[in-house]
Motif scaffolding. Structure first.
Motif, PDB file in Angstrom:
ATOM      1  N   LEU A 110       0.825  -1.199   0.000  1.00  0.00           N
ATOM      2  CA  LEU A 110       0.000   0.000   0.000  1.00  0.00           C
ATOM      3  C   LEU A 110       0.863   1.253   0.000  1.00  0.00           C
ATOM      4  O   LEU A 110       1.939   1.288   0.605  1.00  0.00           O
ATOM      5  N   ASN A 111       0.367   2.286  -0.658  1.00  0.00           N
ATOM      6  CA  ASN A 111       0.959   3.619  -0.545  1.00  0.00           C
ATOM      7  C   ASN A 111       0.253   4.292   0.633  1.00  0.00           C
ATOM      8  O   ASN A 111      -0.853   4.820   0.488  1.00  0.00           O
ATOM      9  N   LEU A 112       0.859   4.202   1.804  1.00  0.00           N
ATOM     10  CA  LEU A 112       0.194   4.651   3.017  1.00  0.00           C
ATOM     11  C   LEU A 112      -0.159   6.141   2.980  1.00  0.00           C
ATOM     12  O   LEU A 112      -1.196   6.548   3.522  1.00  0.00           O
ATOM     13  N   LYS A 113       0.676   6.942   2.325  1.00  0.00           N
ATOM     14  CA  LYS A 113       0.377   8.370   2.213  1.00  0.00           C
ATOM     15  C   LYS A 113      -0.925   8.588   1.454  1.00  0.00           C
ATOM     16  O   LYS A 113      -1.779   9.384   1.863  1.00  0.00           O
ATOM     17  N   SER A 117      -4.607   9.889   2.976  1.00  0.00           N
ATOM     18  CA  SER A 117      -5.125  11.124   2.406  1.00  0.00           C
ATOM     19  C   SER A 117      -6.496  10.923   1.762  1.00  0.00           C
ATOM     20  O   SER A 117      -7.357  11.807   1.809  1.00  0.00           O
ATOM     21  N   GLU A 118      -6.717   9.736   1.169  1.00  0.00           N
ATOM     22  CA  GLU A 118      -7.967   9.484   0.453  1.00  0.00           C
ATOM     23  C   GLU A 118      -8.983   8.684   1.264  1.00  0.00           C
ATOM     24  O   GLU A 118     -10.187   8.774   1.009  1.00  0.00           O
ATOM     25  N   LEU A 119      -8.491   7.893   2.229  1.00  0.00           N
ATOM     26  CA  LEU A 119      -9.388   6.998   2.971  1.00  0.00           C
ATOM     27  C   LEU A 119      -9.307   7.225   4.475  1.00  0.00           C
ATOM     28  O   LEU A 119      -9.480   6.285   5.257  1.00  0.00           O
ATOM     29  N   ALA A 120      -9.051   8.448   4.880  1.00  0.00           N
ATOM     30  CA  ALA A 120      -8.860   8.735   6.306  1.00  0.00           C
ATOM     31  C   ALA A 120     -10.106   8.397   7.124  1.00  0.00           C
ATOM     32  O   ALA A 120     -10.018   7.750   8.179  1.00  0.00           O
ATOM     33  N   ILE A 121     -11.274   8.812   6.648  1.00  0.00           N
ATOM     34  CA  ILE A 121     -12.516   8.563   7.397  1.00  0.00           C
ATOM     35  C   ILE A 121     -12.831   7.072   7.485  1.00  0.00           C
ATOM     36  O   ILE A 121     -13.124   6.555   8.577  1.00  0.00           O
ATOM     37  N   PRO A 122     -12.771   6.305   6.361  1.00  0.00           N
ATOM     38  CA  PRO A 122     -12.998   4.853   6.477  1.00  0.00           C
ATOM     39  C   PRO A 122     -12.018   4.171   7.423  1.00  0.00           C
ATOM     40  O   PRO A 122     -12.405   3.255   8.154  1.00  0.00           O
ATOM     41  N   VAL A 123     -10.761   4.609   7.427  1.00  0.00           N
ATOM     42  CA  VAL A 123      -9.764   4.012   8.316  1.00  0.00           C
ATOM     43  C   VAL A 123     -10.147   4.243   9.777  1.00  0.00           C
ATOM     44  O   VAL A 123     -10.100   3.331  10.609  1.00  0.00           O
ATOM     45  N   SER A 165      -9.996  -5.612   8.253  1.00  0.00           N
ATOM     46  CA  SER A 165      -9.969  -4.175   7.979  1.00  0.00           C
ATOM     47  C   SER A 165      -8.928  -3.827   6.923  1.00  0.00           C
ATOM     48  O   SER A 165      -9.182  -3.025   6.016  1.00  0.00           O
ATOM     49  N   MET A 166      -7.759  -4.441   7.028  1.00  0.00           N
ATOM     50  CA  MET A 166      -6.713  -4.194   6.039  1.00  0.00           C
ATOM     51  C   MET A 166      -7.132  -4.696   4.668  1.00  0.00           C
ATOM     52  O   MET A 166      -6.830  -4.069   3.640  1.00  0.00           O
ATOM     53  N   ALA A 167      -7.833  -5.831   4.627  1.00  0.00           N
ATOM     54  CA  ALA A 167      -8.308  -6.369   3.345  1.00  0.00           C
ATOM     55  C   ALA A 167      -9.315  -5.419   2.709  1.00  0.00           C
ATOM     56  O   ALA A 167      -9.315  -5.222   1.485  1.00  0.00           O
ATOM     57  N   LEU A 168     -10.170  -4.810   3.537  1.00  0.00           N
ATOM     58  CA  LEU A 168     -11.153  -3.865   3.016  1.00  0.00           C
ATOM     59  C   LEU A 168     -10.473  -2.587   2.521  1.00  0.00           C
ATOM     60  O   LEU A 168     -10.811  -2.072   1.443  1.00  0.00           O
ATOM     61  N   ILE A 169      -9.510  -2.094   3.290  1.00  0.00           N
ATOM     62  CA  ILE A 169      -8.760  -0.905   2.861  1.00  0.00           C
ATOM     63  C   ILE A 169      -7.999  -1.193   1.568  1.00  0.00           C
ATOM     64  O   ILE A 169      -7.966  -0.371   0.645  1.00  0.00           O
ATOM     65  N   ASN A 170      -7.399  -2.386   1.511  1.00  0.00           N
ATOM     66  CA  ASN A 170      -6.659  -2.788   0.319  1.00  0.00           C
ATOM     67  C   ASN A 170      -7.575  -2.826  -0.908  1.00  0.00           C
ATOM     68  O   ASN A 170      -7.193  -2.404  -2.006  1.00  0.00           O
ATOM     69  N   TYR A 171      -8.819  -3.311  -0.707  1.00  0.00           N
ATOM     70  CA  TYR A 171      -9.767  -3.366  -1.824  1.00  0.00           C
ATOM     71  C   TYR A 171     -10.199  -1.959  -2.251  1.00  0.00           C
ATOM     72  O   TYR A 171     -10.279  -1.663  -3.447  1.00  0.00           O
ATOM     73  N   MET A 172     -10.482  -1.092  -1.276  1.00  0.00           N
ATOM     74  CA  MET A 172     -10.872   0.282  -1.615  1.00  0.00           C
ATOM     75  C   MET A 172      -9.739   1.012  -2.316  1.00  0.00           C
ATOM     76  O   MET A 172      -9.967   1.859  -3.177  1.00  0.00           O
ATOM     77  N   TYR A 173      -8.509   0.673  -1.962  1.00  0.00           N
ATOM     78  CA  TYR A 173      -7.345   1.316  -2.573  1.00  0.00           C
ATOM     79  C   TYR A 173      -7.069   0.779  -3.971  1.00  0.00           C
ATOM     80  O   TYR A 173      -6.831   1.538  -4.911  1.00  0.00           O
ATOM     81  N   ARG A 174      -7.124  -0.549  -4.135  1.00  0.00           N
ATOM     82  CA  ARG A 174      -6.729  -1.163  -5.405  1.00  0.00           C
ATOM     83  C   ARG A 174      -7.890  -1.346  -6.387  1.00  0.00           C
ATOM     84  O   ARG A 174      -7.714  -1.229  -7.591  1.00  0.00           O
TER      85      ARG A 174
END
Length: 246
Positions: A110-113, A117-123, A165-174
């Motif tokens: 993941l590009n954590l930055k 910046s884009e998924l702060a609220i979901p995180v 949670s990481m899998a969901l963030i990874n899906y929203m990101y990718r």
């Protein structure tokens, strides 16, 4: 290729047998089939996966060792009152470590930055939900464990919720097939672990939960294997601002 197909067929058969054995509360036989299945799955991944991931392979190896130790535990001398069940701790710590490897794998990709910046609220929402869910799930079995067992169980629950949670963030990101398959696999892993917890410590007389948690576990690893056959790609945009050429 023939050996690959044979292993896949055998794994599907073993998966079905595993579900039936756990459903009939034949736990010794079920753990035997489970250990053999994970050894074959690891062999399948190593032998016939073009783009291997070292961390995913390590996840399979560590998880398989945990399953083998669970099988060995049935044949150890009976523990006396007050004795520490070291195999219980070791196998659970290995399972925690294996899921931790998947979390590390996603974090490294993941590009954590960009994520923050884009998924702060979901995180933030996911962190709050994780804390609530882990506290709720762990509290249901608090009376069944001593202090150290409860601490281990709490850690276990925390890691699997973090994995989801990481899998969901990874899906929203990718936003691609690989991340979607991984997310589905992680959902089934969490459901399997929760059902297994209920089966062993809350509703031990309900054998139907044996079918459910073992089926979820089999399905989870089917999806994990499927995603492992896809290479990691750059995130897919949810939409494009480019004009459509006619």
């Amino acid at each position: 290729m023939l050996i690959k197909k044979i292993i896949k067929v055998v794994l599907l058969l073993l998966g079905g047998i595993y579900v039936l054995l756990q459903g009939f509360a034949l736990e010794v036989e079920g753990d035997t089939v489970g250990a053999i299945s994970f050894i074959l799955l690891t062999w399948l991944y190593v032998g016939w996966t073009k783009h291997k991931s070292k961390l995913f392979l390590l996840f399979l190896v560590v998880f398989t060792i945990a399953q083998i130790l669970g099988y060995i535990a049935w044949y150890r001398p009976e523990l006396k009152e007050g004795q520490t069940d070291y195999l219980y701790y070791i196998s659970n710590i290995l399972s925690i470590a294996s899921y931790g490897l998947l979390i590390i794998k996603m974090l490294l990709q993941l590009n954590l930055k960009t994520v923050f910046s884009e998924l702060a609220i979901p995180v933030i929402v996911l962190v709050v939900l994780d804390v609530f869910c882990v506290s709720l799930i762990s509290s249901t079995t608090e009376s069944s464990f001593n202090y150290y067992e409860y601490a281990l169980e709490f850690t276990y629950n925390s890691v699997i919720m973090a994995l989801l949670s990481m899998a969901l963030i990874n899906y929203m990101y990718r936003n691609n097939n690989k991340s979607m398959l991984f997310l589905i696999g992680s959902i089934f892993i969490v459901f399997s672990e929760i059902m297994q917890l209920a089966y062993f410590y809350i509703l031990s007389d309900d054998n139907s939960l044996g079918y459910v948690y073992s089926f979820f576990l089999v399905v989870a690893f089917v999806f994990y294997y499927m995603q492992s056959q896809h290479i990691v790609t750059d995130p897919t945009p949810a939409y494009s601002d480019d004009c459509i050429e006619v």
